[in-house]
Design a protein around this motif. Structure first.
Motif, PDB file in Angstrom:
ATOM      1  N   GLY A   1       0.784  -1.225   0.000  1.00 16.69           N
ATOM      2  CA  GLY A   1       0.000   0.000   0.000  1.00 16.69           C
ATOM      3  C   GLY A   1       0.814   1.271   0.000  1.00 16.69           C
ATOM      4  N   VAL A   2       2.026   1.244   0.525  1.00 14.77           N
ATOM      5  CA  VAL A   2       2.823   2.464   0.630  1.00 14.77           C
ATOM      6  C   VAL A   2       3.216   2.972  -0.752  1.00 14.77           C
ATOM      7  N   GLU A   3       3.710   2.095  -1.613  1.00 10.99           N
ATOM      8  CA  GLU A   3       4.153   2.531  -2.941  1.00 10.99           C
ATOM      9  C   GLU A   3       3.001   3.159  -3.723  1.00 10.99           C
ATOM     10  N   SER A   4       1.817   2.549  -3.660  1.00  9.79           N
ATOM     11  CA  SER A   4       0.686   3.103  -4.410  1.00  9.79           C
ATOM     12  C   SER A   4       0.232   4.440  -3.821  1.00  9.79           C
ATOM     13  N   LEU A   5       0.255   4.589  -2.496  1.00 16.64           N
ATOM     14  CA  LEU A   5      -0.103   5.870  -1.890  1.00 16.64           C
ATOM     15  C   LEU A   5       0.911   6.959  -2.237  1.00 16.64           C
ATOM     16  N   LEU A   6       2.193   6.603  -2.298  1.00 20.66           N
ATOM     17  CA  LEU A   6       3.215   7.566  -2.694  1.00 20.66           C
ATOM     18  C   LEU A   6       3.010   7.995  -4.144  1.00 20.66           C
ATOM     19  N   ALA A   7       2.678   7.035  -5.015  1.00 24.38           N
ATOM     20  CA  ALA A   7       2.434   7.352  -6.425  1.00 24.38           C
ATOM     21  C   ALA A   7       1.216   8.265  -6.551  1.00 24.38           C
ATOM     22  N   LEU A   8       0.165   7.970  -5.803  1.00 18.64           N
ATOM     23  CA  LEU A   8      -1.037   8.797  -5.831  1.00 18.64           C
ATOM     24  C   LEU A   8      -0.732  10.207  -5.343  1.00 18.64           C
ATOM     25  N   ALA A   9       0.017  10.326  -4.268  1.00 20.01           N
ATOM     26  CA  ALA A   9       0.358  11.642  -3.723  1.00 20.01           C
ATOM     27  C   ALA A   9       1.178  12.456  -4.719  1.00 20.01           C
ATOM     28  N   ALA A  10       2.017  11.784  -5.500  1.00 15.28           N
ATOM     29  CA  ALA A  10       2.844  12.481  -6.484  1.00 15.28           C
ATOM     30  C   ALA A  10       2.007  12.964  -7.667  1.00 15.28           C
ATOM     31  N   LYS A  11       0.899  12.277  -7.962  1.00 11.97           N
ATOM     32  CA  LYS A  11       0.060  12.641  -9.106  1.00 11.97           C
ATOM     33  C   LYS A  11      -0.892  13.780  -8.811  1.00 11.97           C
ATOM     34  N   VAL A  12      -1.316  13.897  -7.563  1.00 13.46           N
ATOM     35  CA  VAL A  12      -2.320  14.898  -7.209  1.00 13.46           C
ATOM     36  C   VAL A  12      -1.618  16.207  -6.872  1.00 13.46           C
ATOM     37  N   PRO A  13      -1.813  17.246  -7.695  1.00 12.94           N
ATOM     38  CA  PRO A  13      -1.163  18.526  -7.387  1.00 12.94           C
ATOM     39  C   PRO A  13      -1.826  19.196  -6.191  1.00 12.94           C
ATOM     40  N   GLU A  14      -1.035  19.970  -5.464  1.00 18.46           N
ATOM     41  CA  GLU A  14      -1.575  20.712  -4.321  1.00 18.46           C
ATOM     42  C   GLU A  14      -2.534  21.773  -4.835  1.00 18.46           C
ATOM     43  N   ARG A  15      -3.700  21.857  -4.197  1.00 15.79           N
ATOM     44  CA  ARG A  15      -4.677  22.879  -4.593  1.00 15.79           C
ATOM     45  C   ARG A  15      -4.159  24.245  -4.197  1.00 15.79           C
ATOM     46  N   GLN A  16      -4.237  25.180  -5.115  1.00 13.60           N
ATOM     47  CA  GLN A  16      -3.824  26.541  -4.823  1.00 13.60           C
ATOM     48  C   GLN A  16      -4.762  27.130  -3.778  1.00 13.60           C
ATOM     49  N   GLY A  17      -4.218  27.717  -2.750  1.00 12.26           N
ATOM     50  CA  GLY A  17      -5.008  28.340  -1.707  1.00 12.26           C
ATOM     51  C   GLY A  17      -5.504  27.377  -0.648  1.00 12.26           C
ATOM     52  N   ALA A  18      -5.143  26.085  -0.753  1.00 17.25           N
ATOM     53  CA  ALA A  18      -5.611  25.102   0.220  1.00 17.25           C
ATOM     54  C   ALA A  18      -4.794  25.129   1.506  1.00 17.25           C
ATOM     55  N   ALA A  19      -3.555  25.554   1.421  1.00 15.26           N
ATOM     56  CA  ALA A  19      -2.688  25.581   2.603  1.00 15.26           C
ATOM     57  C   ALA A  19      -3.136  26.678   3.562  1.00 15.26           C
ATOM     58  N   ARG A  20      -3.052  26.368   4.835  1.00 11.65           N
ATOM     59  CA  ARG A  20      -3.416  27.362   5.844  1.00 11.65           C
ATOM     60  C   ARG A  20      -2.325  28.410   5.940  1.00 11.65           C
ATOM     61  N   THR A  21      -2.744  29.622   6.141  1.00 14.84           N
ATOM     62  CA  THR A  21      -1.795  30.720   6.357  1.00 14.84           C
ATOM     63  C   THR A  21      -2.211  31.456   7.620  1.00 14.84           C
ATOM     64  N   ALA A  22      -1.255  32.066   8.259  1.00 17.68           N
ATOM     65  CA  ALA A  22      -1.545  32.836   9.466  1.00 17.68           C
ATOM     66  C   ALA A  22      -2.352  34.078   9.094  1.00 17.68           C
ATOM     67  N   LYS A  23      -3.380  34.364   9.874  1.00 23.97           N
ATOM     68  CA  LYS A  23      -4.228  35.532   9.615  1.00 23.97           C
ATOM     69  C   LYS A  23      -4.092  36.497  10.774  1.00 23.97           C
ATOM     70  N   GLY A  24      -3.372  37.550  10.589  1.00 29.15           N
ATOM     71  CA  GLY A  24      -3.250  38.577  11.618  1.00 29.15           C
ATOM     72  C   GLY A  24      -2.595  38.061  12.889  1.00 29.15           C
ATOM     73  N   THR A  25      -2.734  38.815  13.931  1.00 27.39           N
ATOM     74  CA  THR A  25      -2.160  38.421  15.221  1.00 27.39           C
ATOM     75  C   THR A  25      -3.234  37.732  16.049  1.00 27.39           C
ATOM     76  N   PRO A  26      -2.865  36.709  16.797  1.00 28.88           N
ATOM     77  CA  PRO A  26      -3.851  36.011  17.624  1.00 28.88           C
ATOM     78  C   PRO A  26      -4.381  36.897  18.738  1.00 28.88           C
ATOM     79  N   PHE A  27      -5.602  36.621  19.154  1.00 31.29           N
ATOM     80  CA  PHE A  27      -6.241  37.396  20.214  1.00 31.29           C
ATOM     81  C   PHE A  27      -5.517  37.269  21.538  1.00 31.29           C
ATOM     82  N   LEU A  28      -5.068  36.065  21.872  1.00 28.46           N
ATOM     83  CA  LEU A  28      -4.402  35.837  23.159  1.00 28.46           C
ATOM     84  C   LEU A  28      -2.926  35.884  23.054  1.00 28.46           C
TER      85      LEU A  28
END
Length: 124
Positions: free
Chosen positions: A97-124
């Motif tokens: 299963g590992v080889e096929s999951l690695l192959a799948l991960a290599a085929k699927v491009p990262e969605r633009q804007g999907a990564a989390r980014t820090a938004k402003g300063t935290p409240f606390l």
């Protein structure tokens, strides 16, 4: 008072490195799960940067007793290091299963804007 370091668990993740005839072989064993400390990847980086340059990287995992996404992440990082150096990768001896999951991960491009980014300063 400090406690002595705990001895490594019997199923701790392990990665042995062998270099012969232009081939770097990484043999994984133990449990590669998130509750474990991982071996440093620097030794792999050094093996791939050896002179003369290796032509092939073989990933073998017959001794892996358990794995989760952490193992996939580690394998992807190692494969990326190899590809940066133009080294061919053979992942056929990884656990089922590992080889096929690695192959799948290599085929699927990262969605633009999907990564989390820090938004402003935290409240606390």
């Amino acid at each position: 008072m400090t406690r002595p370091a705990a001895p490594p668990r019997a199923d701790a993740p392990r990665r042995d490195i062998a270099i012969a005839g232009g081939v770097v072989t990484l043999t994984f064993s133990g449990s590669w799960r998130m509750d474990q400390s991982l071996p440093d990847i620097e030794a792999v980086r050094q093996a791939l940067a050896a002179s003369p340059a290796p032509q092939k990287l073989v990933l073998a995992g017959e001794g892996v007793s358990g794995w989760d996404s952490l193992f996939l992440t580690q394998c992807r990082a190692i494969i990326a290091l190899a590809r940066e150096r133009g080294v061919a990768v053979d992942a056929g001896a990884l656990p089922a299963g590992v080889e096929s999951l690695l192959a799948l991960a290599a085929k699927v491009p990262e969605r633009q804007g999907a990564a989390r980014t820090a938004k402003g300063t935290p409240f606390l």
